[in-house]
Write a protein that holds these residues in place. Structure first.
Motif, PDB file in Angstrom:
ATOM      1  N   ILE A   1       0.857  -1.184   0.000  1.00  0.00           N
ATOM      2  CA  ILE A   1       0.000   0.000   0.000  1.00  0.00           C
ATOM      3  C   ILE A   1       0.891   1.231   0.000  1.00  0.00           C
ATOM      4  O   ILE A   1       1.793   1.365   0.824  1.00  0.00           O
ATOM      5  CB  ILE A   1      -0.918   0.053   1.240  1.00  0.00           C
ATOM      6  CG1 ILE A   1      -1.918  -1.101   1.226  1.00  0.00           C
ATOM      7  CG2 ILE A   1      -1.675   1.377   1.284  1.00  0.00           C
ATOM      8  CD1 ILE A   1      -2.849  -1.109   2.441  1.00  0.00           C
ATOM      9  N   VAL A   2       0.619   2.136  -0.946  1.00  0.00           N
ATOM     10  CA  VAL A   2       1.292   3.426  -1.003  1.00  0.00           C
ATOM     11  C   VAL A   2       0.287   4.497  -0.592  1.00  0.00           C
ATOM     12  O   VAL A   2      -0.716   4.702  -1.259  1.00  0.00           O
ATOM     13  CB  VAL A   2       1.832   3.717  -2.412  1.00  0.00           C
ATOM     14  CG1 VAL A   2       2.442   5.108  -2.476  1.00  0.00           C
ATOM     15  CG2 VAL A   2       2.845   2.659  -2.822  1.00  0.00           C
ATOM     16  N   GLY A   3       0.519   5.148   0.548  1.00  0.00           N
ATOM     17  CA  GLY A   3      -0.392   6.186   1.017  1.00  0.00           C
ATOM     18  C   GLY A   3      -0.059   6.560   2.451  1.00  0.00           C
ATOM     19  O   GLY A   3       0.591   5.786   3.162  1.00  0.00           O
ATOM     20  N   THR A   4      -0.449   7.754   2.866  1.00  0.00           N
ATOM     21  CA  THR A   4      -1.247   8.733   2.170  1.00  0.00           C
ATOM     22  C   THR A   4      -0.762  10.132   2.524  1.00  0.00           C
ATOM     23  O   THR A   4       0.380  10.295   2.988  1.00  0.00           O
ATOM     24  CB  THR A   4      -2.749   8.570   2.506  1.00  0.00           C
ATOM     25  OG1 THR A   4      -3.529   9.425   1.707  1.00  0.00           O
ATOM     26  CG2 THR A   4      -3.010   8.802   3.973  1.00  0.00           C
TER      27      THR A   4
ATOM     28  N   GLY B   1       0.602  -7.262   8.165  1.00  0.00           N
ATOM     29  CA  GLY B   1       1.964  -7.421   7.692  1.00  0.00           C
ATOM     30  C   GLY B   1       2.187  -6.959   6.274  1.00  0.00           C
ATOM     31  O   GLY B   1       3.287  -7.126   5.729  1.00  0.00           O
ATOM     32  N   VAL B   2       1.194  -6.350   5.630  1.00  0.00           N
ATOM     33  CA  VAL B   2       1.372  -5.855   4.267  1.00  0.00           C
ATOM     34  C   VAL B   2       2.412  -4.735   4.267  1.00  0.00           C
ATOM     35  O   VAL B   2       2.496  -3.939   5.203  1.00  0.00           O
ATOM     36  CB  VAL B   2       0.027  -5.352   3.679  1.00  0.00           C
ATOM     37  CG1 VAL B   2      -0.450  -4.086   4.385  1.00  0.00           C
ATOM     38  CG2 VAL B   2       0.143  -5.121   2.179  1.00  0.00           C
ATOM     39  N   LEU B   3       3.235  -4.685   3.234  1.00  0.00           N
ATOM     40  CA  LEU B   3       4.236  -3.634   3.108  1.00  0.00           C
ATOM     41  C   LEU B   3       3.532  -2.290   2.941  1.00  0.00           C
ATOM     42  O   LEU B   3       2.671  -2.126   2.073  1.00  0.00           O
ATOM     43  CB  LEU B   3       5.147  -3.908   1.901  1.00  0.00           C
ATOM     44  CG  LEU B   3       6.233  -2.863   1.621  1.00  0.00           C
ATOM     45  CD1 LEU B   3       7.198  -2.740   2.799  1.00  0.00           C
ATOM     46  CD2 LEU B   3       6.987  -3.216   0.339  1.00  0.00           C
ATOM     47  N   SER B   4       3.889  -1.324   3.782  1.00  0.00           N
ATOM     48  CA  SER B   4       3.262  -0.003   3.778  1.00  0.00           C
ATOM     49  C   SER B   4       4.318   1.050   3.542  1.00  0.00           C
ATOM     50  O   SER B   4       5.276   1.167   4.316  1.00  0.00           O
ATOM     51  CB  SER B   4       2.547   0.241   5.110  1.00  0.00           C
ATOM     52  OG  SER B   4       2.053   1.563   5.192  1.00  0.00           O
ATOM     53  N   LEU B   5       4.147   1.836   2.470  1.00  0.00           N
ATOM     54  CA  LEU B   5       5.074   2.913   2.139  1.00  0.00           C
ATOM     55  C   LEU B   5       4.348   4.243   2.279  1.00  0.00           C
ATOM     56  O   LEU B   5       3.316   4.471   1.637  1.00  0.00           O
ATOM     57  CB  LEU B   5       5.602   2.751   0.711  1.00  0.00           C
ATOM     58  CG  LEU B   5       6.280   1.422   0.388  1.00  0.00           C
ATOM     59  CD1 LEU B   5       6.786   1.422  -1.047  1.00  0.00           C
ATOM     60  CD2 LEU B   5       7.421   1.134   1.360  1.00  0.00           C
ATOM     61  N   ILE B   6       4.872   5.112   3.126  1.00  0.00           N
ATOM     62  CA  ILE B   6       4.231   6.392   3.420  1.00  0.00           C
ATOM     63  C   ILE B   6       4.917   7.485   2.609  1.00  0.00           C
ATOM     64  O   ILE B   6       6.055   7.862   2.913  1.00  0.00           O
ATOM     65  CB  ILE B   6       4.316   6.729   4.918  1.00  0.00           C
ATOM     66  CG1 ILE B   6       3.788   5.576   5.776  1.00  0.00           C
ATOM     67  CG2 ILE B   6       3.547   8.015   5.218  1.00  0.00           C
ATOM     68  CD1 ILE B   6       3.998   5.774   7.270  1.00  0.00           C
ATOM     69  N   PRO B   7       4.243   8.044   1.593  1.00  0.00           N
ATOM     70  CA  PRO B   7       4.867   9.049   0.742  1.00  0.00           C
ATOM     71  C   PRO B   7       4.684  10.475   1.223  1.00  0.00           C
ATOM     72  O   PRO B   7       5.202  11.395   0.596  1.00  0.00           O
ATOM     73  CB  PRO B   7       4.153   8.838  -0.590  1.00  0.00           C
ATOM     74  CG  PRO B   7       2.760   8.462  -0.175  1.00  0.00           C
ATOM     75  CD  PRO B   7       2.915   7.645   1.082  1.00  0.00           C
ATOM     76  N   ASN B   8       3.920  10.677   2.309  1.00  0.00           N
ATOM     77  CA  ASN B   8       3.747  12.035   2.807  1.00  0.00           C
ATOM     78  C   ASN B   8       3.422  12.099   4.298  1.00  0.00           C
ATOM     79  O   ASN B   8       4.163  12.704   5.054  1.00  0.00           O
ATOM     80  CB  ASN B   8       2.662  12.779   2.028  1.00  0.00           C
ATOM     81  CG  ASN B   8       2.609  14.240   2.434  1.00  0.00           C
ATOM     82  OD1 ASN B   8       3.453  15.041   2.045  1.00  0.00           O
ATOM     83  ND2 ASN B   8       1.633  14.604   3.258  1.00  0.00           N
ATOM     84  N   ALA B   9       2.312  11.559   4.722  1.00  0.00           N
ATOM     85  CA  ALA B   9       1.799  11.797   6.080  1.00  0.00           C
ATOM     86  C   ALA B   9       2.902  11.663   7.127  1.00  0.00           C
ATOM     87  O   ALA B   9       3.563  10.631   7.229  1.00  0.00           O
ATOM     88  CB  ALA B   9       0.659  10.830   6.393  1.00  0.00           C
ATOM     89  N   GLY B  10       3.065  12.719   7.937  1.00  0.00           N
ATOM     90  CA  GLY B  10       4.183  12.763   8.868  1.00  0.00           C
ATOM     91  C   GLY B  10       3.848  12.393  10.289  1.00  0.00           C
ATOM     92  O   GLY B  10       4.623  12.698  11.201  1.00  0.00           O
ATOM     93  N   VAL B  11       2.709  11.714  10.508  1.00  0.00           N
ATOM     94  CA  VAL B  11       2.270  11.398  11.872  1.00  0.00           C
ATOM     95  C   VAL B  11       3.373  10.650  12.629  1.00  0.00           C
ATOM     96  O   VAL B  11       3.932   9.667  12.149  1.00  0.00           O
ATOM     97  CB  VAL B  11       0.958  10.596  11.845  1.00  0.00           C
ATOM     98  CG1 VAL B  11       1.098   9.282  11.086  1.00  0.00           C
ATOM     99  CG2 VAL B  11       0.431  10.364  13.248  1.00  0.00           C
TER     100      VAL B  11
END
Length: 395
Positions: A104-107, A124-134
């Motif tokens: 998942i790419v988001g968000t 366990g899905v690969l998660s790539l965060i392209p913005n949200a800075g939480v």
């Protein structure tokens, strides 16, 4: 948001009893011949344009690699997250459970990101965060399968404090939307500003995405601080900048902000933005061969100029390919996949950056000033800025 280049595919099959809940990590799915990528970005609302920048940048990185990841073709899935936190878990679950995505790419929105984050940690899905800075995503709730390619909310503002005090602004008002991103951006500003000898005389806020700023601007005028510092982004940022000028504050009380204040909104803000100072990990005016080549390629492909969101999307694609290539497309080889991504040095348009142990970029923060419709780099506010990663314990 356009659906260019996307092959819209929907699977009607669910996996047994998982049809009523999240897929459990131990459920093993047969590897498809294609890598299934889920894009969960806002296509509507105040962050629609920022979502488009991430989308474009991510696709450009993959197109430059022949639209293959680790030697495998790509199958795309998309959800408009609407910047609506209440739908975050539901939308992310749909991508994992129904569409069976590999990543998942988001968000953009930090509140929505926490919904994705819950699903990523549960499945366990690969998660790539392209913005949200939480902060939580790479602090107390960090996870081996979660990587951020952008920033934490406090990273850009942590470079502002000394800059402002060095310019003689020792009393400041802070203003933002009152939600996770705004609160955490304030943390970075407050800590760096007070450490440098400044005093925050008032903290002002309004609910996201409210853009009725007039009452707060009137209060700022009455307080007469040395400067104002803020966190806004997207269409709301453009309106704040114009309202600030219309209230007669421009030219009287200098305006500073996290770089997202002026990112992607300068055309909409017009002359009202002139002179604003911000700190961020990118500027369109960076005079490097890498940035020039990226900007030319992006402009040719999409007939528009890239911003920081496009760079972050581009770097997300680059990081994914670095990991996938290391495991020859076998994303189930998680140990090797994560090791490759953790050790990557990303040659980005923003400048080279590395990944922290908490899976967050270590990067320079530039001091920028708006001039002639552009964020001009006038110096480096802080070198190799790393988030604290407080509480991160990788499983």
């Amino acid at each position: 948001m356009t659906t260019r280049r996307l092959v819209l595919s929907r699977s009607a099959a669910l996996i047994g009893a998982a049809s009523t809940g999240l897929l459990l990590p131990q459920i093993v799915r047969a590897q498809s011949s294609k890598i299934r990528i889920g894009l969960m970005l806002p296509a509507t609302g105040t962050f629609a344009q920022t979502g488009l920048g991430v989308d474009n940048g991510f696709h450009l990185a993959l197109e430059e690699a022949g639209n293959k990841v680790g030697g495998r073709d790509i199958e795309w899935f998309r959800v408009d997250d609407e910047s609506e936190p209440s739908k975050g878990v539901e939308n992310a679950t749909r991508l994992v459970q129904r569409d069976k995505v590999d990543v998942i790419v988001g968000t953009i929105h930090s509140g929505v990101q926490m919904g994705i984050h819950k699903v990523a940690r549960d499945t366990g899905v690969l998660s790539l965060i392209p913005n949200a800075g939480v902060h939580a995503a790479t602090r107390a709730q960090c996870a081996p399968n979660v990587f951020r390619t952008s920033f934490t909310n406090s990273q850009p503002t942590s470079a502002l404090g000394k800059v402002m005090v060095d310019r003689g602004h020792k009393k400041a008002v802070w203003i933002t939307w009152k939600y996770a991103a705004g609160d955490e951006a304030f943390e970075g500003f407050r800590d760096s500003y007070t450490k440098a000898g400044g005093t925050v005389v008032k903290e002002l806020g309004l609910p996201f995405p409210n853009v009725e700023f007039q009452a707060l601007l009137t209060e700022i005028a009455s307080l007469k601080p040395d400067a104002v510092c803020c966190f806004f982004a997207g269409a709301g940022a453009a309106k704040f900048i114009k309202d600030y000028a219309a209230a007669g504050l421009k030219g009287k009380i200098p305006l500073y902000g996290s770089g997202f204040l002026t990112e992607g909104v300068l055309e909409a803000a017009g002359a009202s933005a002139d002179g604003i100072l911000t700190t961020l990990h990118y500027s369109d005016s960076l005079d490097t061969p890498r940035n020039k080549a990226f900007r030319l390629a992006y402009a040719k492909r999409f007939r528009m100029q890239p911003d920081v969101y496009a760079v972050q999307g581009y770097d997300t694609g680059t990081l994914l390919m670095r990991g996938a290539d290391a495991v020859k497309g076998d994303l189930s080889n998680k140990k090797a996949l994560y090791a490759a991504m953790e050790g990557a040095v990303i040659d980005s348009p923003r400048g080279k950056w590395t990944m922290s142990k908490a899976h967050n970029p270590i990067q320079d923060m530039y001091l920028r000033q708006v001039a002639n419709g552009e964020n001009k780099v006038i110096g480096i506010a802080a070198k190799a800025v790393a988030d604290a990663g407080t509480g991160c314990r990788m499983a």
